[in-house]
Design an enzyme around this catalytic site. Structure first.
Site, PDB file in Angstrom:
ATOM      1  N   ASN A  14      23.702  36.899  80.886  1.00  0.00           N
ATOM      2  CA  ASN A  14      23.379  35.609  80.267  1.00  0.00           C
ATOM      3  C   ASN A  14      24.242  34.542  80.941  1.00  0.00           C
ATOM      4  O   ASN A  14      25.427  34.441  80.660  1.00  0.00           O
ATOM      5  CB  ASN A  14      23.678  35.693  78.757  1.00  0.00           C
ATOM      6  CG  ASN A  14      23.543  34.347  78.068  1.00  0.00           C
ATOM      7  OD1 ASN A  14      22.991  33.398  78.646  1.00  0.00           O
ATOM      8  ND2 ASN A  14      24.034  34.264  76.843  1.00  0.00           N
ATOM      9  N   TRP A  15      23.620  33.775  81.807  1.00  0.00           N
ATOM     10  CA  TRP A  15      24.378  32.773  82.576  1.00  0.00           C
ATOM     11  C   TRP A  15      24.763  31.570  81.731  1.00  0.00           C
ATOM     12  O   TRP A  15      25.557  30.745  82.169  1.00  0.00           O
ATOM     13  CB  TRP A  15      23.554  32.284  83.772  1.00  0.00           C
ATOM     14  CG  TRP A  15      23.292  33.306  84.828  1.00  0.00           C
ATOM     15  CD1 TRP A  15      23.657  34.633  84.818  1.00  0.00           C
ATOM     16  CD2 TRP A  15      22.609  33.092  86.063  1.00  0.00           C
ATOM     17  NE1 TRP A  15      23.239  35.240  85.963  1.00  0.00           N
ATOM     18  CE2 TRP A  15      22.590  34.318  86.745  1.00  0.00           C
ATOM     19  CE3 TRP A  15      21.997  31.983  86.649  1.00  0.00           C
ATOM     20  CZ2 TRP A  15      21.988  34.459  88.005  1.00  0.00           C
ATOM     21  CZ3 TRP A  15      21.391  32.118  87.889  1.00  0.00           C
ATOM     22  CH2 TRP A  15      21.392  33.348  88.558  1.00  0.00           C
ATOM     23  N   LYS A  16      24.143  31.408  80.578  1.00  0.00           N
ATOM     24  CA  LYS A  16      24.355  30.218  79.743  1.00  0.00           C
ATOM     25  C   LYS A  16      24.075  28.969  80.595  1.00  0.00           C
ATOM     26  O   LYS A  16      23.218  29.025  81.480  1.00  0.00           O
ATOM     27  CB  LYS A  16      25.754  30.234  79.127  1.00  0.00           C
ATOM     28  CG  LYS A  16      26.031  31.569  78.417  1.00  0.00           C
ATOM     29  CD  LYS A  16      27.244  31.587  77.565  1.00  0.00           C
ATOM     30  CE  LYS A  16      27.377  32.977  76.942  1.00  0.00           C
ATOM     31  NZ  LYS A  16      28.431  33.054  75.950  1.00  0.00           N
ATOM     32  N   HIS A 106      20.537  33.702  70.158  1.00  0.00           N
ATOM     33  CA  HIS A 106      21.937  33.833  70.600  1.00  0.00           C
ATOM     34  C   HIS A 106      22.830  33.051  69.635  1.00  0.00           C
ATOM     35  O   HIS A 106      22.425  32.011  69.109  1.00  0.00           O
ATOM     36  CB  HIS A 106      22.077  33.309  72.032  1.00  0.00           C
ATOM     37  CG  HIS A 106      23.426  33.603  72.603  1.00  0.00           C
ATOM     38  ND1 HIS A 106      24.526  32.827  72.313  1.00  0.00           N
ATOM     39  CD2 HIS A 106      23.870  34.610  73.388  1.00  0.00           C
ATOM     40  CE1 HIS A 106      25.584  33.345  72.922  1.00  0.00           C
ATOM     41  NE2 HIS A 106      25.215  34.430  73.575  1.00  0.00           N
ATOM     42  N   GLU A 108      25.102  31.047  70.070  1.00  0.00           N
ATOM     43  CA  GLU A 108      25.296  29.622  70.410  1.00  0.00           C
ATOM     44  C   GLU A 108      24.084  28.797  69.988  1.00  0.00           C
ATOM     45  O   GLU A 108      24.225  27.623  69.636  1.00  0.00           O
ATOM     46  CB  GLU A 108      25.596  29.486  71.916  1.00  0.00           C
ATOM     47  CG  GLU A 108      27.005  29.999  72.229  1.00  0.00           C
ATOM     48  CD  GLU A 108      27.185  30.622  73.590  1.00  0.00           C
ATOM     49  OE1 GLU A 108      26.369  30.371  74.490  1.00  0.00           O
ATOM     50  OE2 GLU A 108      28.164  31.387  73.755  1.00  0.00           O
ATOM     51  N   GLU A 176      25.965  41.239  69.133  1.00  0.00           N
ATOM     52  CA  GLU A 176      27.052  40.454  69.721  1.00  0.00           C
ATOM     53  C   GLU A 176      27.924  39.865  68.613  1.00  0.00           C
ATOM     54  O   GLU A 176      27.584  38.815  68.045  1.00  0.00           O
ATOM     55  CB  GLU A 176      26.479  39.301  70.548  1.00  0.00           C
ATOM     56  CG  GLU A 176      25.670  39.752  71.733  1.00  0.00           C
ATOM     57  CD  GLU A 176      25.629  38.663  72.796  1.00  0.00           C
ATOM     58  OE1 GLU A 176      26.093  38.916  73.905  1.00  0.00           O
ATOM     59  OE2 GLU A 176      25.148  37.564  72.492  1.00  0.00           O
ATOM     60  N   GLY A 182      33.102  35.536  74.514  1.00  0.00           N
ATOM     61  CA  GLY A 182      33.948  34.609  75.267  1.00  0.00           C
ATOM     62  C   GLY A 182      35.413  34.647  74.872  1.00  0.00           C
ATOM     63  O   GLY A 182      36.193  33.792  75.301  1.00  0.00           O
ATOM     64  N   SER A 222      32.478  39.900  75.563  1.00  0.00           N
ATOM     65  CA  SER A 222      33.619  40.246  76.427  1.00  0.00           C
ATOM     66  C   SER A 222      33.447  41.595  77.125  1.00  0.00           C
ATOM     67  O   SER A 222      34.417  42.339  77.309  1.00  0.00           O
ATOM     68  CB  SER A 222      34.938  40.181  75.638  1.00  0.00           C
ATOM     69  OG  SER A 222      35.174  38.854  75.195  1.00  0.00           O
ATOM     70  N   GLY A 243      28.096  37.791  79.325  1.00  0.00           N
ATOM     71  CA  GLY A 243      28.175  36.347  79.540  1.00  0.00           C
ATOM     72  C   GLY A 243      29.061  36.034  80.732  1.00  0.00           C
ATOM     73  O   GLY A 243      28.638  36.090  81.883  1.00  0.00           O
ATOM     74  N   GLY A 244      30.326  35.737  80.451  1.00  0.00           N
ATOM     75  CA  GLY A 244      31.266  35.300  81.490  1.00  0.00           C
ATOM     76  C   GLY A 244      31.274  36.193  82.723  1.00  0.00           C
ATOM     77  O   GLY A 244      31.223  35.703  83.857  1.00  0.00           O
TER      78      GLY A 244
HETATM   79  P1  PGA Z   1      30.772  36.978  76.996  1.00  0.00           P
HETATM   80  O1  PGA Z   1      29.408  36.397  76.370  1.00  0.00           O
HETATM   81  O2  PGA Z   1      30.408  38.203  77.798  1.00  0.00           O
HETATM   82  O3  PGA Z   1      31.308  35.863  77.843  1.00  0.00           O
HETATM   83  O4  PGA Z   1      31.667  37.311  75.853  1.00  0.00           O
HETATM   84  C1  PGA Z   1      28.414  37.238  75.889  1.00  0.00           C
HETATM   85  C2  PGA Z   1      27.231  36.422  75.409  1.00  0.00           C
HETATM   86  O5  PGA Z   1      27.422  35.310  74.874  1.00  0.00           O
HETATM   87  O6  PGA Z   1      26.069  36.854  75.553  1.00  0.00           O
END
Ligand code: PGA
Length: 265
Positions: A14-16, A106, A108, A176, A182, A222, A243-244
């Protein structure tokens, strides 16, 4: 581990809101080279990326012209199919671009865009109307965890989201925990297993035993190369939503090659 169940593991990036369309081309090209050099097991593990909408056409062109072993999808879609919904993107458009998946709900989106479980169920229905596989994201906050214990909130979120699922259509679920996203502090693999097992029971209740046996449940929050093997060793964890670490080429490629480091934790 999950691979023994016949569920093909899915490693999803997930590149966001990162990487523009030019950067996406360079990144996907390098990712494909890295996976090829490392004798990536294309049949055994599925890799997917979730770029911003503006990158999808570029990623599609690259993946299809070079037959790259990388699926892709949107980070969201509209509950509507077309019409006066400024700024929204239809599932029909994602399908036309060859998106196999779409992320839905998600944390967010829930937190910054006020997405409710009811809206998420409508989006699941919209994805299925267009033949796109929804990746339904659920997870509890630290306060939820303290108040209700580990699986209460994600199970309740999933129960509502699955009301939108069309009979017989594929879904993927991503657990998640909001406190792990994050933060650098992932859930333990035992915590992930406990909630993923509870989510599989919800799938069995709502969609039936066959769907529960075949549906992939991912862990996210994470995830990195150093902890993926532990998650993948769990019976009900069938992959990861990253994500990251999905923006770091070597790190993400290493996560995708997790079968070579299962047993190293
Ligand atoms: P993260 O994000 O790996 O940076 O914790 C995961 C996500 O939001 O899908």
């Amino acid at each position: 581990m999950a691979a023994l169940t016949g569920r093909r593991p899915l490693i999803a990036g997930n590149w966001k809101m990162n990487l523009d369309h030019l950067q996406s081309i360079a990144f996907v090209q390098k990712l494909a080279w890295t996976l090829r050099d490392a004798a990536f097991d294309r049949a055994g593990v599925e890799v997917a990326v979730f770029p911003p909408f503006t990158d999808l056409r570029s990623v599609q062109t690259l993946v299809s012209s070079d037959d790259l072993p990388i699926a892709f999808g949107g980070q969201d879609l509209s509950a509507h199919d077309s019409g006066a919904y400024t700024g929204e993107v239809s599932g029909a458009f994602l399908a036309a671009l060859g998106c196999r998946y779409v992320l839905i709900g998600h944390s967010e989106r829930r937190q910054y865009h006020g997405e409710t479980d009811a809206l998420i169920a409508e989006k699941v229905a919209a994805a299925h109307r267009h033949g796109v596989v929804p990746i339904i994201c659920v997870g509890e906050t630290a306060e939820d965890l303290e108040q209700h214990g580990p699986s209460h909130v994600p199970a309740a979120q999933l129960r509502v989201a699955l009301e939108g699922a069309a009979a017989g259509s594929e879904v993927v679920v991503a657990y998640e925990p909001v406190w792990a996203i994050g933060s650098g502090t992932a859930a333990t693999s035992a915590q992930a297993q406990q909630v993923c097992a509870a989510l599989r029971e919800v799938i069995a209740e709502v969609l039936g035993a066959d769907a529960a046996a075949t549906t992939r449940i991912l862990y996210g929050g994470s995830v990195k190369a150093a902890n993926i093997a532990g998650f993948m060793a769990e019976a009900d964890v069938d992959g990861a939503l990253v994500g990251g670490a999905s923006l770091q080429l070597d790190e993400f490629a290493s996560i995708a090659r997790f079968p070579s480091h299962v047993g190293t934790v």
